[in-house]
Design a protein around this motif. Structure first.
Motif, PDB file in Angstrom:
ATOM      1  N   TYR A 127       0.083  -1.501  18.512  1.00 27.58           N
ATOM      2  CA  TYR A 127      -0.595  -0.351  19.098  1.00 27.58           C
ATOM      3  C   TYR A 127      -1.907  -0.149  18.363  1.00 27.58           C
ATOM      4  CZ  TYR A 127      -1.394   4.418  20.758  1.00 27.58           C
ATOM      5  OH  TYR A 127      -1.926   5.534  21.335  1.00 27.58           O
ATOM      6  N   PRO A 128      -2.998   0.100  19.055  1.00 28.09           N
ATOM      7  CA  PRO A 128      -3.169   0.197  20.501  1.00 28.09           C
ATOM      8  C   PRO A 128      -3.321  -1.178  21.146  1.00 28.09           C
ATOM      9  CG  PRO A 128      -5.259   0.644  19.424  1.00 28.09           C
ATOM     10  CD  PRO A 128      -4.245   0.423  18.335  1.00 28.09           C
ATOM     11  N   VAL A 175      -5.624  11.583  18.390  1.00 24.81           N
ATOM     12  CA  VAL A 175      -4.581  12.012  17.453  1.00 24.81           C
ATOM     13  C   VAL A 175      -5.135  12.050  16.029  1.00 24.81           C
ATOM     14  CG1 VAL A 175      -2.379  11.346  16.383  1.00 24.81           C
ATOM     15  CG2 VAL A 175      -2.653  11.235  18.869  1.00 24.81           C
ATOM     16  N   LEU A 176      -5.867  11.003  15.650  1.00 24.88           N
ATOM     17  CA  LEU A 176      -6.431  10.963  14.296  1.00 24.88           C
ATOM     18  C   LEU A 176      -7.415  12.106  14.088  1.00 24.88           C
ATOM     19  CD1 LEU A 176      -6.937   7.113  13.891  1.00 24.88           C
ATOM     20  CD2 LEU A 176      -5.241   8.545  12.735  1.00 24.88           C
ATOM     21  N   ALA A 177      -8.273  12.355  15.074  1.00 31.15           N
ATOM     22  CA  ALA A 177      -9.264  13.429  14.959  1.00 31.15           C
ATOM     23  C   ALA A 177      -8.582  14.793  14.829  1.00 31.15           C
ATOM     24  CB  ALA A 177     -10.212  13.407  16.158  1.00 31.15           C
ATOM     25  N   GLU A 178      -7.541  15.004  15.638  1.00 32.61           N
ATOM     26  CA  GLU A 178      -6.794  16.269  15.559  1.00 32.61           C
ATOM     27  C   GLU A 178      -6.231  16.498  14.167  1.00 32.61           C
ATOM     28  OE1 GLU A 178      -3.696  16.229  18.514  1.00 32.61           O
ATOM     29  OE2 GLU A 178      -5.133  15.974  20.161  1.00 32.61           O
ATOM     30  N   ASP A 179      -5.827  15.422  13.511  1.00 34.33           N
ATOM     31  CA  ASP A 179      -5.215  15.515  12.188  1.00 34.33           C
ATOM     32  C   ASP A 179      -6.222  15.349  11.054  1.00 34.33           C
ATOM     33  OD1 ASP A 179      -2.823  15.879  13.512  1.00 34.33           O
ATOM     34  OD2 ASP A 179      -2.195  13.794  13.316  1.00 34.33           O
ATOM     35  N   GLY A 180      -7.521  15.198  11.401  1.00 36.35           N
ATOM     36  CA  GLY A 180      -8.564  15.064  10.378  1.00 36.35           C
ATOM     37  C   GLY A 180      -8.569  13.723   9.672  1.00 36.35           C
ATOM     38  N   ILE A 184       3.796   6.587  28.041  1.00 37.81           N
ATOM     39  CA  ILE A 184       5.016   6.570  27.223  1.00 37.81           C
ATOM     40  C   ILE A 184       4.684   6.145  25.795  1.00 37.81           C
ATOM     41  CG2 ILE A 184       7.229   5.399  26.858  1.00 37.81           C
ATOM     42  CD1 ILE A 184       7.451   5.192  29.937  1.00 37.81           C
ATOM     43  N   THR A 185       3.901   5.079  25.671  1.00 42.43           N
ATOM     44  CA  THR A 185       3.573   4.546  24.348  1.00 42.43           C
ATOM     45  C   THR A 185       2.759   5.544  23.530  1.00 42.43           C
ATOM     46  OG1 THR A 185       3.602   2.325  25.306  1.00 42.43           O
ATOM     47  CG2 THR A 185       2.595   2.566  23.141  1.00 42.43           C
ATOM     48  N   ASN A 186       1.766   6.173  24.140  1.00 39.07           N
ATOM     49  CA  ASN A 186       0.938   7.155  23.430  1.00 39.07           C
ATOM     50  C   ASN A 186       1.785   8.309  22.902  1.00 39.07           C
ATOM     51  OD1 ASN A 186      -1.407   5.691  23.914  1.00 39.07           O
ATOM     52  ND2 ASN A 186      -1.971   6.888  25.716  1.00 39.07           N
ATOM     53  N   ALA A 187       2.719   8.790  23.712  1.00 43.31           N
ATOM     54  CA  ALA A 187       3.565   9.905  23.289  1.00 43.31           C
ATOM     55  C   ALA A 187       4.443   9.508  22.099  1.00 43.31           C
ATOM     56  CB  ALA A 187       4.431  10.374  24.458  1.00 43.31           C
ATOM     57  N   ILE A 188       5.000   8.311  22.144  1.00 46.62           N
ATOM     58  CA  ILE A 188       5.851   7.846  21.045  1.00 46.62           C
ATOM     59  C   ILE A 188       5.044   7.722  19.756  1.00 46.62           C
ATOM     60  CG2 ILE A 188       7.045   5.788  20.173  1.00 46.62           C
ATOM     61  CD1 ILE A 188       8.105   5.435  23.026  1.00 46.62           C
ATOM     62  N   VAL A 189       3.860   7.128  19.850  1.00 51.90           N
ATOM     63  CA  VAL A 189       3.029   6.943  18.658  1.00 51.90           C
ATOM     64  C   VAL A 189       2.549   8.293  18.123  1.00 51.90           C
ATOM     65  CG1 VAL A 189       0.874   5.962  17.778  1.00 51.90           C
ATOM     66  CG2 VAL A 189       2.379   4.581  19.240  1.00 51.90           C
ATOM     67  N   PHE A 206       0.803  -1.221   0.000  1.00 56.18           N
ATOM     68  CA  PHE A 206       0.000   0.000   0.000  1.00 56.18           C
ATOM     69  C   PHE A 206       0.839   1.276   0.000  1.00 56.18           C
ATOM     70  CE2 PHE A 206      -3.075  -3.145   1.466  1.00 56.18           C
ATOM     71  CZ  PHE A 206      -4.205  -2.793   0.735  1.00 56.18           C
ATOM     72  N   GLY A 207       2.151   1.150   0.027  1.00 53.63           N
ATOM     73  CA  GLY A 207       3.028   2.317  -0.006  1.00 53.63           C
ATOM     74  C   GLY A 207       2.938   3.185   1.244  1.00 53.63           C
ATOM     75  N   ILE A 208       2.825   2.543   2.400  1.00 52.25           N
ATOM     76  CA  ILE A 208       2.722   3.251   3.671  1.00 52.25           C
ATOM     77  C   ILE A 208       3.751   2.690   4.647  1.00 52.25           C
ATOM     78  CG2 ILE A 208       0.286   3.886   3.409  1.00 52.25           C
ATOM     79  CD1 ILE A 208      -0.445   1.418   5.115  1.00 52.25           C
ATOM     80  N   PRO A 209       4.157   3.475   5.665  1.00 51.92           N
ATOM     81  CA  PRO A 209       5.108   2.928   6.634  1.00 51.92           C
ATOM     82  C   PRO A 209       4.438   1.978   7.613  1.00 51.92           C
ATOM     83  CG  PRO A 209       4.532   5.175   7.236  1.00 51.92           C
ATOM     84  CD  PRO A 209       3.870   4.894   5.908  1.00 51.92           C
ATOM     85  N   ALA A 210       5.161   0.924   7.962  1.00 53.60           N
ATOM     86  CA  ALA A 210       4.745   0.031   9.046  1.00 53.60           C
ATOM     87  C   ALA A 210       5.415   0.549  10.308  1.00 53.60           C
ATOM     88  CB  ALA A 210       5.162  -1.403   8.759  1.00 53.60           C
ATOM     89  N   ILE A 211       4.611   0.820  11.315  1.00 51.53           N
ATOM     90  CA  ILE A 211       5.115   1.398  12.559  1.00 51.53           C
ATOM     91  C   ILE A 211       4.909   0.382  13.668  1.00 51.53           C
ATOM     92  CG2 ILE A 211       4.860   3.272  14.224  1.00 51.53           C
ATOM     93  CD1 ILE A 211       3.682   4.926  11.809  1.00 51.53           C
ATOM     94  N   SER A 212       6.004  -0.144  14.192  1.00 52.12           N
ATOM     95  CA  SER A 212       5.972  -1.143  15.248  1.00 52.12           C
ATOM     96  C   SER A 212       6.477  -0.543  16.543  1.00 52.12           C
ATOM     97  CB  SER A 212       6.836  -2.352  14.871  1.00 52.12           C
ATOM     98  OG  SER A 212       7.113  -3.135  16.015  1.00 52.12           O
ATOM     99  N   THR A 213       5.620  -0.486  17.553  1.00 48.94           N
ATOM    100  CA  THR A 213       6.073   0.031  18.842  1.00 48.94           C
ATOM    101  C   THR A 213       7.156  -0.878  19.415  1.00 48.94           C
ATOM    102  OG1 THR A 213       4.189  -1.056  19.904  1.00 48.94           O
ATOM    103  CG2 THR A 213       3.977   1.292  19.403  1.00 48.94           C
ATOM    104  N   GLY A 214       7.053  -2.179  19.203  1.00 52.10           N
ATOM    105  CA  GLY A 214       8.084  -3.100  19.687  1.00 52.10           C
ATOM    106  C   GLY A 214       9.442  -2.792  19.085  1.00 52.10           C
ATOM    107  N   ASP A 215       9.475  -2.509  17.773  1.00 52.22           N
ATOM    108  CA  ASP A 215      10.736  -2.169  17.117  1.00 52.22           C
ATOM    109  C   ASP A 215      11.296  -0.856  17.666  1.00 52.22           C
ATOM    110  OD1 ASP A 215      10.584  -4.448  15.573  1.00 52.22           O
ATOM    111  OD2 ASP A 215       9.963  -3.393  13.738  1.00 52.22           O
TER     112      ASP A 215
END
Length: 187
Positions: A86-87, A99-104, A63-68, A24-33
């Protein structure tokens, strides 16, 4: 496309996330990584989470919310993203919604990989041996499975009620699972 991939530890989320992200041409974001990289680099965050992860626990929501939040505000996530790990809690669902709502933005789908727990434990023990992951003992793996069932699995009910949950059988060869995922997300 904005996606979440969920499933118990060892379900193959990381493996499949990389394929989905490429497709899909999007980044995979892993909190574990993110956490493991910080531990390896001995950052302030890494020192905080090292003991938590070694005991099989989860890093705090704060901590996790801030990083994401910070990661989702990076430029490469504008066309979308895939969150892996996450979540994990209701508080994290609420934080992500904010976060999603803030960014539309809104989520497009939540992909759940369903697997057999005993098979996953064996898969993780093999991975621990191959990758030298000292945090992946059978006791720790089973504790993570129990935490997942208690805290994270109920979140799938929330996403199902929102009409976002897409369940895919995560057992089988990597390519078989990838084909099932691709078909489910494209339909």
């Amino acid at each position: 496309m904005r996606l979440i991939i969920v499933g118990p530890p060892g379900a193959g989320k990381g493996t499949q996330a990389a394929r989905i992200a490429a497709s899909f041409g999007i980044p995979a974001i892993s909190t574990g990584d993110i956490f493991r990289a910080n531990i390896k680099n001995e950052t302030e965050l890494g020192l905080k989470v090292k003991d938590i992860l070694a005991s099989g626990g989860y890093v705090t929501d704060e901590i996790t919310n801030a990083i994401v939040r910070d990661r989702l505000r990076e430029a490469d996530t504008e066309p979308g993203f895939l969150l892996d790990g996450y979540p994990r809690t209701l508080a994290q669902v609420d934080a992500l919604d904010g976060v999603l709502a803030e960014d539309g933005h809104v989520l497009d789908a939540v992909l759940e990989l369903t697997v057999d727990e005993d098979a996953v434990v064996q898969r993780l023990l093999k991975r621990a041996e191959l990758e030298g992951r000292s945090d992946d003992t059978e006791e720790v793996i089973r504790e993570r499975q129990a935490i997942y069932r208690k805290e994270t699995a109920p979140l799938t009910d929330i996403y199902a009620q929102r009409g976002l949950l897409v369940q895919v059988d995560g057992m089988g060869e990597v390519d078989e699972v990838a084909a099932r995922i691709e078909g489910a997300l494209r339909s």
